[in-house]
Design an enzyme around this catalytic site. Structure first.
Site, PDB file in Angstrom:
ATOM      1  N   HIS A 141       6.042  43.392   1.849  1.00 10.36           N
ATOM      2  CA  HIS A 141       5.078  42.793   0.938  1.00 10.36           C
ATOM      3  C   HIS A 141       5.304  43.187  -0.527  1.00 10.36           C
ATOM      4  O   HIS A 141       4.505  42.811  -1.385  1.00 10.36           O
ATOM      5  CB  HIS A 141       3.665  43.180   1.361  1.00 10.36           C
ATOM      6  CG  HIS A 141       3.382  42.892   2.797  1.00 10.36           C
ATOM      7  ND1 HIS A 141       3.335  41.614   3.299  1.00 10.36           N
ATOM      8  CD2 HIS A 141       3.163  43.723   3.854  1.00 10.36           C
ATOM      9  CE1 HIS A 141       3.087  41.662   4.605  1.00 10.36           C
ATOM     10  NE2 HIS A 141       2.980  42.924   4.959  1.00 10.36           N
TER      11      HIS A 141
ATOM     12  N   ILE B 178       6.151  38.566   1.007  1.00  5.97           N
ATOM     13  CA  ILE B 178       5.037  37.739   1.459  1.00  5.97           C
ATOM     14  C   ILE B 178       3.734  38.526   1.383  1.00  5.97           C
ATOM     15  O   ILE B 178       3.729  39.758   1.333  1.00  5.97           O
ATOM     16  CB  ILE B 178       5.261  37.225   2.898  1.00  5.97           C
ATOM     17  CG1 ILE B 178       5.315  38.407   3.887  1.00  5.97           C
ATOM     18  CG2 ILE B 178       6.524  36.387   2.981  1.00  5.97           C
ATOM     19  CD1 ILE B 178       5.387  37.979   5.348  1.00  5.97           C
TER      20      ILE B 178
ATOM     21  N   GLY C  89      -1.008  39.375   5.984  1.00  7.70           N
ATOM     22  CA  GLY C  89      -1.889  38.463   6.699  1.00  7.70           C
ATOM     23  C   GLY C  89      -3.340  38.872   6.589  1.00  7.70           C
ATOM     24  O   GLY C  89      -4.240  38.032   6.450  1.00  7.70           O
TER      25      GLY C  89
ATOM     26  N   ASP D 160      -1.601  49.511   3.788  1.00  8.07           N
ATOM     27  CA  ASP D 160      -0.460  48.893   4.464  1.00  8.07           C
ATOM     28  C   ASP D 160       0.735  48.900   3.516  1.00  8.07           C
ATOM     29  O   ASP D 160       0.875  48.042   2.659  1.00  8.07           O
ATOM     30  CB  ASP D 160      -0.789  47.456   4.889  1.00  8.07           C
ATOM     31  CG  ASP D 160       0.291  46.854   5.776  1.00  8.07           C
ATOM     32  OD1 ASP D 160       1.436  47.344   5.722  1.00  8.07           O
ATOM     33  OD2 ASP D 160      -0.010  45.896   6.505  1.00  8.07           O
TER      34      ASP D 160
END
Length: 305
Positions: A192, A207, A210, A187
Site C-alpha cells: 500500500h 493499492i 481494502g 497495517d
C-alpha cells in the site's frame, strides 16, 4: 497440507489485551477521509476529541490493526502470505464503541472452507471489556492454492442489489496520500506504499487497503442515511470484489430496506413510537468511477437501529 483443518478448528481461542485512545480513533477517521471540510460540524464529530463519535469499523484496527494477519499464526495454519487475499469482512457492535478504553480480544478459526482452487479461512474475534461484549468481527481470507482437500464449500453470501434506482448515490474521492495515512493505524503492508513491492504483486502502483475503503463506505452510509449517528449501526458486512487506487473516486449506491416495524401500517401511527420505525438495512454497491465502475465492494449491507 499447510492448513491442518482439524487442528485449526479444535485449537483453543487466543486472547490478547488491546487498548486505544482518542488519538487512535481520530487517526483512523482521518485515514478513511474524515475532516473535509475541516470546520464542518458533521466532520468534527469524527476529528475533535471533545465531540468524538466512533465509527464501528474502527473495531478492525483497535489495538494495532493487525488482527487479520495475526490470525494466520493460529495452530494448524501455515500459509504463504503472498497467496492470501482479504475476501470479506463484517463487524457487529453490541454497544457503542468508546473513544478510549481497553478490552480483551479473543480470536479463533471459526471455519475453513474448500473452494477447489483455494481455501477460505474464517477468523472470528470478539472484544469485551469489564462492562461486557463490545463487538464481534469476522474476516474471510482467501488462500490461493490451498483448496481441494475435500472440505465443505461453505455458504453463499451473494445478495445482489435491487433493480430499482438507488435511494442515494454519493461520490467519495480517495486522496493520493490516503493509503499512507491509513497505514499508520497498523497495517504496514508495503503493498500500500512501496511502488516496487506493488509491482512484484502485479500492480503498476500501490493499492488502497481494502479495510480503508470499507471504513470510507460506512462513514458515507452513516452521514447520508443515518443522520450522522454512529450508534445506529448494528452490523456491517461486505465482500471485497476489486482493488482501489489512491486518487480514484468511489461511487457508493445505497438502497434502503425497511425493518419489520416499518412494514404494513406505521408503528408510530399505532402508538409504537417513531424509534421502532427506524430499524432496517442499507444495501450497497461500490465501484471505481475512473475504471468504468469496476466493482470494489459487493454484497455489502449495513443493518441499523
Amino acid at each position: 497440507m499447510p492448513i491442518d483443518v482439524e487442528r485449526a478448528l479444535s485449537a483453543e481461542p487466543s486472547s490478547t489485551r488491546i487498548t486505544w485512545g482518542h488519538k487512535d480513533v481520530q487517526l483512523y477517521h482521518l485515514g478513511i477521509g474524515a475532516g473535509v471540510p475541516a470546520t464542518d460540524p458533521g466532520e468534527l464529530r469524527y476529528t475533535l476529541e471533545s465531540r468524538l463519535h466512533v465509527l464501528p469499523s474502527f473495531a478492525t484496527v483497535a489495538g494495532g490493526g493487525m488482527g487479520v494477519v495475526g490470525g494466520l499464526s493460529a495452530p494448524g495454519i501455515d500459509v504463504d502470505l503472498t497467496a492470501v487475499l482479504h475476501g470479506a469482512q463484517s463487524v457487529e457492535t453490541h454497544r457503542p464503541v468508546p473513544s478510549g478504553g481497553s478490552a480483551t480480544q479473543t480470536s479463533s478459526v471459526a471455519a475453513v472452507y474448500d473452494k477447489g482452487s483455494a481455501a477460505v479461512i474464517v477468523l472470528r474475534s470478539e472484544a469485551a471489556d469489564e462492562d461486557g461484549p463490545l463487538w464481534t468481527s469476522e474476516a474471510q481470507l482467501f488462500v490461493k492454492g490451498e483448496g481441494g482437500f475435500g472440505g465443505e464449500r461453505g455458504p453463499s453470501s451473494r445478495r445482489g442489489t435491487p433493480t430499482r434506482a438507488p435511494d442515494f448515490e454519493v461520490l467519495r474521492g480517495v486522496r493520493e496520500d490516503q493509503a499512507l495515512l491509513y497505514r499508520l493505524s497498523g497495517d504496514w503492508n508495503p503493498l500500500h506504499a512501496d511502488p516496487e513491492f506493488a509491482a512484484l504483486a502485479g500492480f503498476d502502483r500501490p493499492i488502497l487497503h481494502g479495510l480503508c475503503s470499507y471504513g470510507m463506505v460506512l462513514k458515507t452510509v452513516v452521514d447520508t442515511v443515518l443522520g450522522g449517528d454512529v450508534t445506529r449501526v448494528r452490523s456491517y458486512g461486505t465482500r471485497f470484489a476489486g482493488v482501489v487506487f489512491p486518487g480514484e473516486t468511489l461511487r457508493v449506491r445505497m438502497w434502503r430496506e425497511p425493518g419489520e416495524a416499518d412494514e404494513g401500517a406505521g408503528a408510530a401511527d399505532a402508538g409504537g413510537g417513531a424509534g421502532a420505525e427506524r430499524a432496517g438495512r442499507v444495501l450497497l454497491s461500490v465501484t471505481a468511477v475512473e475504471r468504468d465502475d469496476a466493482p470494489v465492494l459487493t454484497d455489502a449491507v449495513v443493518a441499523h437501529r
